[in-house]
Scaffold this motif. Structure first.
Motif, short mmCIF file in Angstrom:
data_model
loop_
_atom_site.label_atom_id
_atom_site.label_comp_id
_atom_site.label_asym_id
_atom_site.label_seq_id
_atom_site.Cartn_x
_atom_site.Cartn_y
_atom_site.Cartn_z
N THR A 84 12.96 -3.26 7.68
CA THR A 84 13.38 -2.36 6.60
C THR A 84 12.61 -2.79 5.36
OG1 THR A 84 15.55 -2.04 7.56
CG2 THR A 84 15.33 -1.59 5.21
N VAL A 85 11.76 -1.89 4.89
CA VAL A 85 10.90 -2.23 3.76
C VAL A 85 11.48 -1.61 2.50
CG1 VAL A 85 8.60 -1.96 2.76
CG2 VAL A 85 8.85 -2.34 5.22
N THR A 86 11.70 -2.45 1.49
CA THR A 86 12.07 -1.93 0.17
C THR A 86 10.86 -2.10 -0.73
OG1 THR A 86 14.33 -2.64 0.56
CG2 THR A 86 13.75 -2.06 -1.70
N LEU A 87 10.40 -0.96 -1.23
CA LEU A 87 9.17 -0.95 -2.02
C LEU A 87 9.52 -0.78 -3.49
CD1 LEU A 87 6.02 -0.69 -1.92
CD2 LEU A 87 6.37 1.76 -1.66
N TYR A 88 9.07 -1.71 -4.31
CA TYR A 88 9.19 -1.55 -5.77
C TYR A 88 7.79 -1.28 -6.29
CZ TYR A 88 13.72 -3.80 -5.15
OH TYR A 88 14.98 -4.11 -4.74
N LEU A 89 7.62 -0.11 -6.87
CA LEU A 89 6.29 0.28 -7.31
C LEU A 89 6.31 0.51 -8.82
CD1 LEU A 89 3.51 1.04 -5.95
CD2 LEU A 89 4.25 3.40 -6.14
N SER A 90 5.51 -0.25 -9.55
CA SER A 90 5.48 -0.11 -11.01
C SER A 90 4.14 0.44 -11.45
CB SER A 90 5.68 -1.46 -11.70
OG SER A 90 7.00 -1.89 -11.54
N ASN A 91 4.21 1.39 -12.36
CA ASN A 91 3.01 1.92 -12.99
C ASN A 91 2.81 1.14 -14.28
OD1 ASN A 91 1.15 3.35 -14.50
ND2 ASN A 91 1.81 5.34 -13.72
N VAL A 92 1.77 0.32 -14.33
CA VAL A 92 1.58 -0.56 -15.49
C VAL A 92 0.64 0.04 -16.53
CG1 VAL A 92 2.16 -2.63 -14.18
CG2 VAL A 92 -0.23 -1.92 -14.35
N GLU A 93 0.35 1.32 -16.40
CA GLU A 93 -0.47 2.00 -17.40
C GLU A 93 0.29 2.06 -18.73
OE1 GLU A 93 -3.47 3.22 -16.97
OE2 GLU A 93 -3.72 3.52 -14.80
N ARG A 94 -0.48 2.07 -19.83
CA ARG A 94 0.16 2.23 -21.13
C ARG A 94 -0.15 3.58 -21.75
NH1 ARG A 94 -0.43 -3.56 -23.89
NH2 ARG A 94 0.17 -4.79 -22.08
N LEU A 95 -0.88 4.39 -21.03
CA LEU A 95 -1.35 5.65 -21.58
C LEU A 95 -0.44 6.78 -21.11
CD1 LEU A 95 -3.75 6.74 -23.23
CD2 LEU A 95 -4.92 7.13 -21.06
N ARG A 96 0.01 7.60 -22.04
CA ARG A 96 0.81 8.79 -21.72
C ARG A 96 0.11 9.63 -20.67
NH1 ARG A 96 2.98 12.41 -26.60
NH2 ARG A 96 4.92 12.69 -25.51
N ASP A 97 0.90 10.18 -19.75
CA ASP A 97 0.41 11.14 -18.75
C ASP A 97 -0.40 10.50 -17.63
OD1 ASP A 97 0.34 13.76 -17.79
OD2 ASP A 97 -1.66 14.08 -18.59
N MET A 98 -0.57 9.15 -17.64
CA MET A 98 -1.39 8.52 -16.60
C MET A 98 -0.49 8.21 -15.39
SD MET A 98 -4.35 8.10 -15.78
CE MET A 98 -5.28 8.38 -17.24
N THR A 99 -0.09 9.28 -14.72
CA THR A 99 0.79 9.18 -13.56
C THR A 99 -0.03 8.90 -12.31
OG1 THR A 99 2.50 10.56 -14.53
CG2 THR A 99 2.38 10.56 -12.14
N HIS A 100 0.50 8.08 -11.41
CA HIS A 100 -0.11 7.86 -10.11
C HIS A 100 0.83 8.34 -9.02
CE1 HIS A 100 -3.45 5.51 -11.72
NE2 HIS A 100 -2.59 4.88 -12.48
N GLY A 101 0.28 8.45 -7.83
CA GLY A 101 1.10 8.88 -6.70
C GLY A 101 1.08 7.84 -5.59
N PHE A 102 1.96 8.03 -4.61
CA PHE A 102 2.01 7.15 -3.45
C PHE A 102 2.39 8.01 -2.25
CE2 PHE A 102 3.88 4.32 -0.37
CZ PHE A 102 3.19 3.12 -0.50
N ALA A 103 1.40 8.28 -1.40
CA ALA A 103 1.69 9.07 -0.19
C ALA A 103 1.36 8.21 1.02
CB ALA A 103 0.85 10.35 -0.18
N LEU A 104 2.31 8.16 1.96
CA LEU A 104 2.13 7.35 3.16
C LEU A 104 2.32 8.26 4.37
CD1 LEU A 104 1.89 4.62 4.66
CD2 LEU A 104 4.34 4.32 4.27
N GLN A 105 1.24 8.49 5.09
CA GLN A 105 1.31 9.37 6.24
C GLN A 105 2.21 8.79 7.32
OE1 GLN A 105 -2.08 9.27 8.78
NE2 GLN A 105 -3.01 7.57 7.71
N GLU A 106 2.72 9.63 8.18
CA GLU A 106 3.59 9.28 9.32
C GLU A 106 4.97 8.78 8.92
OE1 GLU A 106 2.65 10.07 12.32
OE2 GLU A 106 0.58 10.49 11.76
N TYR A 107 5.16 8.38 7.67
CA TYR A 107 6.48 7.90 7.26
C TYR A 107 7.18 8.84 6.29
CZ TYR A 107 6.12 3.57 9.81
OH TYR A 107 6.06 2.66 10.81
#
Ligand code: CUK
Ligand code: CUA
Ligand code: CA
Length: 622
Positions: A551-574
């Motif tokens: 059982t994987v618990t993923l904590y994902l932080s976006n460390v950008e400081r710039l407004r609107d600099m959103t990232h994504g996380f897509a994992l196939q098969e899961y």
């Protein structure tokens, strides 16, 4: 010579002044009124309910530009909302499901004015409400309302200083209260009553008020006298108004429209608070329920036009709202779907009273105000909006020619109409016609048997306080299905309150992963915590190694400081996909049941090397 100079000077002045004068007198064209060019901001935020879309559309006015399809009761990967394995999803599943039917958005108020802090919207079908934090435009709380079935009308009742205190609901459908476990409807031990054409005597519907901050129930007033439809609150916060159709208590449409009249309920909130303080309640399902029969003056029922729908109160300058200052301008108007008249109630006295019942047109549904003394009614059957003068309609209720200001055709079948800032301080500039049917509107490109909804922007600035002038249709814009109603706030007020980056995650248990802190931590034989950062253009680890069955618990932080600099996380098969905004941390749980090597990648085009922003999840077979 002197005469020649004077002639020249006068000529010059006239030459400049006349075109200027003409320009000042000439009306701007519709294009000039609504067009916002590059770098030009809209004047208002409009929050429009999404109906079957289960959320809220954020639209700029007057341009009609759609800025956000804000998810509330439906998951939406693009906004990282309620994906599989996320805490928001659990909140939705526990309260009814992953879809909604939203009708009436309302903005929180401070001192009787929209304050830009919170947005509330009900989900009719699942009897719940969502609370949206306008710093981030994210849904932070969803709660189910107790002891009622189907939440239709909503009202944000203020305290005596005009600050939002309660979120109140009209429970529309009759149901056994309290619901008993077992069969739907609660009839586990007893036989299920044969409903026939009438609902059983003891089935209830009515009003419940929740505290606006926690959405926990404050009090409830139930009745056995019909279906509670649209709701509004009087400016002072004293009266909570509900339109009630089906006083007949019919279980089918033939019965529901039999009687010549239904009712408007006026609930005295101040009296309810007194009764609560005096302990005059019974606990039903843990909710403090007040009995209108036991508390005189708690509710007044006034006959309303047959099968009423909209009930809306006029709001003026907040300085007039003190109880003592409630004057003759304090009117609330109820519309009846079948009778082409509206009821004008005067709520300035100790008891509300009906003062006039003017004729307006066919299929009146909702009422709005311009703050200058006129009211506007949507006429579903006539496909028109009518403008009427309040004073004249009270004085000459049987002379429509005297109080009718103007009528304008709309395209087609208007439901709600919304004047800008109607629920705080109406501006009297724009009126939105939120239409139900497009019917192959010539200007719209066809999109299949289902067409988009059309909203029509109507200029009402020429309607004067004494009831003269014309409305002008200036724009039509499409919206996904199906806006019912809107609430508004000035862009210059809300824009500065909106965060540029997160300072805390949605889930308080979620830990922020700082730069350089990415790691994989085994917490048990079958559990792993993964801490991961995102920043242009890589994840904090190039490979994440786990075992099959973890059982994987993923904590994902976006460390950008710039407004609107959103990232994504897509994992196939899961089945994993979420977005993560600057400064935010997302928590996400999944089970590695399929061994293999899986690339996960960023779904937001974040830099020139966005394609390269990916890494591997390695699931070792056991
Ligand atoms: S209801 Cu939609 S047209 Cu739910 Cu406000 Cu009247
Ligand atoms: Cu991060 Cu694309
Ligand atoms: Ca009826």
């Amino acid at each position: 010579m002197r005469g020649y100079v004077r002639f020249l000077v006068v000529g010059l002045i006239l030459g400049l002044a006349i075109p200027l004068l003409i320009a000042a007198v000439q009306e701007k064209s519709p294009a000039e009124e609504i067009y916002r060019g590059p770098m030009e901001r809209d004047e208002y935020y409009m929050f429009s309910s999404g109906g079957q879309s289960g959320g809220v559309f954020v639209i700029g006015l007057p341009s009609g530009r759609l800025f956000m399809d804000l998810p509330v009761f439906e998951p939406r990967a693009a906004y990282s909302y309620a994906g599989v394995g996320m805490p928001e999803r659990e909140m939705l599943e526990k309260t009814g499901g992953l879809w909604g039917d939203t009708h009436h958005p309302r903005l929180s108020q401070t001192g009787y004015k929209a304050d830009g802090k919170w947005l509330y919207i009900q989900d009719k079908a699942n009897t719940r409400v969502g609370k949206i934090d306008l710093r981030t435009f994210r849904t932070v709380l969803v709660k189910k309302a107790p002891n009622i079935q189907v939440w239709h009308g909503i009202a944000l009742v203020p305290d005596r200083q005009g600050n939002t205190r309660y979120v109140c609901a009209n429970g529309e459908f009759e149901a056994p209260v309290p619901p008993r476990p077992g069969l739907p409807g609660g009839y586990a031990e007893q036989p299920i009553p044969d409903v026939g054409a009438r609902v059983p005597e003891d089935w209830k519907s009515g009003v419940v008020c929740l505290y606006a901050d926690t959405l926990e129930p404050a009090f409830q007033v139930l009745g056995t006298y019909g279906n509670f439809d649209i709701m509004d609150w009087s400016p002072s916060g004293r009266w909570l108004l509900s339109n009630i159709y089906n006083m007949e208590r019919g279980a089918n449409i033939d019965e529901m429209i039999k009687a010549p009249e239904d009712a408007t309920q006026f609930l005295d909130v101040w009296k309810a608070e007194e009764a609560l303080g005096a302990g005059q309640y019974t606990l039903v399902n843990g909710v403090k329920v007040l009995d209108p029969k036991a508390i005189p003056g708690l509710v007044y029922l006034i006959p309303a036009p047959r099968n009423p729908h909209g009930i809306h109160c006029q709001r003026l300058d907040p300085r007039l709202y003190g109880e003592a200052a409630l004057g003759k301008d304090t009117v609330c108007i109820a519309a009846g779907k079948i009778v082409p008249r509206v009821n004008i109630f005067d709520i300035s006295g100790e008891r509300p009273r009906l003062v006039a019942q003017p004729w307006v047109g066919l299929g009146p549904l909702h009422v709005q105000y311009d703050g200058r003394g006129n009211f506007y009614v949507s006429l579903f059957v006539d496909s028109q909006i009518g403008a009427y003068n309040i004073d004249k309609a009270i004085k000459f209720p049987n002379e429509p020619d005297r109080y009718t200001v103007d009528k304008i055709d709309i395209h087609y079948n208007v439901g709600h109409l919304s004047t800008v800032m109607n629920y705080s301080t109406p501006r009297g500039d724009w009126l939105l016609s939120q239409n139900k049917l497009t019917k192959g509107l010539p200007g719209f490109i066809p999109t299949g048997p289902l067409e988009p909804e059309v909203q029509e922007l109507i200029d009402i600035r020429n309607i004067t306080a004494d009831g003269q002038g014309k409305m002008r249709l200036v724009y039509q814009f499409p919206t996904p299905p199906e806006p019912h109603e809107s609430d508004f706030i000035e862009a210059e007020k809300l824009a500065p309150l909106v965060w540029t980056k997160y300072s805390r995650p949605y889930d308080p248990d979620t830990r922020f992963v700082g730069p350089g802190e990415s790691r994989v931590v085994r917490t048990g034989p079958h559990s792993v915590d993964v801490y991961l950062t995102t920043v242009r253009s890589r994840y904090g680890l190039d490979e994440v190694r786990v075992k099959q069955g973890d059982t994987v618990t993923l904590y994902l932080s976006n460390v950008e400081r710039l407004r609107d600099m959103t990232h994504g996380f897509a994992l196939q098969e899961y089945g994993v996909h979420f977005a993560i905004d600057p400064g935010d941390t997302k928590k996400f749980t999944f089970v590695t049941d399929k061994p293999g090597v899986y690339w996960f990648y960023c779904t937001w085009f974040c830099s020139a090397l966005h394609m390269e922003m990916r890494a591997r999840l390695i699931v070792e077979p056991v």
